[in-house]
Structures are given as C-alpha cells and as structure tokens.
Design a protein around this motif. Structure first.
Motif, short mmCIF file in Angstrom:
data_model
loop_
_atom_site.label_atom_id
_atom_site.label_comp_id
_atom_site.label_asym_id
_atom_site.label_seq_id
_atom_site.Cartn_x
_atom_site.Cartn_y
_atom_site.Cartn_z
N TRP A 154 43.60 7.98 -65.40
CA TRP A 154 44.38 8.36 -66.58
C TRP A 154 43.49 8.38 -67.80
N THR A 182 48.31 -2.37 -68.99
CA THR A 182 48.36 -2.19 -67.53
C THR A 182 47.10 -2.77 -66.90
N GLY A 238 47.33 5.99 -71.84
CA GLY A 238 48.33 5.11 -71.25
C GLY A 238 48.27 3.74 -71.91
N ASP A 239 49.14 2.87 -71.47
CA ASP A 239 49.23 1.52 -72.02
C ASP A 239 48.11 0.66 -71.42
#
Length: 82
Positions: free
Chosen positions: A32, A39, A35-36
């Motif tokens: 990715w 994670t 994103g966060d």
C-alpha cells in the motif's frame, strides 16, 4: 503467525540491522502507498508477542525512535535503542 505477520517477519529477516520506517513497511509488506500507519504498529506488537521472550523489552524487533523498527539478528541490539 498470521500471513501478514509472517510477511513482516520475512521482510525483517532479509534485512537484519536495517531500520525500516512505517511508511516503508506499509509499502513493502502490505503493498500500500497510503493507509493508517498504526496498522504497522499493531502488527509489530502482535509479532513481538509471538516471538519475543519479553515483548515489553524486545531484543529482536527493536524500535528506532524517529525512524521505525529494526530486526536484530542475534537479539543483541545496542542498549538504549529501544
């Protein structure tokens, strides 16, 4: 280990001693570009719980403040590197 924990560990094992930022891990392990980033933090915590003798004082997956994480092949990272 879950598949993602295994992928994360494999990433660390192929690059011992190298510090990896959360964004780099997100890109290289998750694939990715966004994103966060928490994670990564959660997966590192879960991985530590499974492979460290004392996850509260990790010797294998060390936190490099301001950078991310580093895998210590022998588990003997420099003191204070937490």
């Amino acid at each position: 280990l879950t598949l993602r924990e295994f992928d994360l560990l494999a990433h660390f094992l192929t690059r011992p001693g190298q510090a990896h930022g959360r964004q780099e891990l997100m890109r290289d392990v998750w694939g990715w570009d966004f994103g966060d980033l928490s994670t990564v933090t959660v997966h590192v915590r879960r991985l530590r719980a499974k492979i460290e003798d004392d996850p509260a004082a990790p010797r294998l997956i060390r936190t490099v403040w301001g950078v991310g994480y580093r895998f210590e092949a022998g588990g003997d990272g420099e003191e204070g590197a937490r």
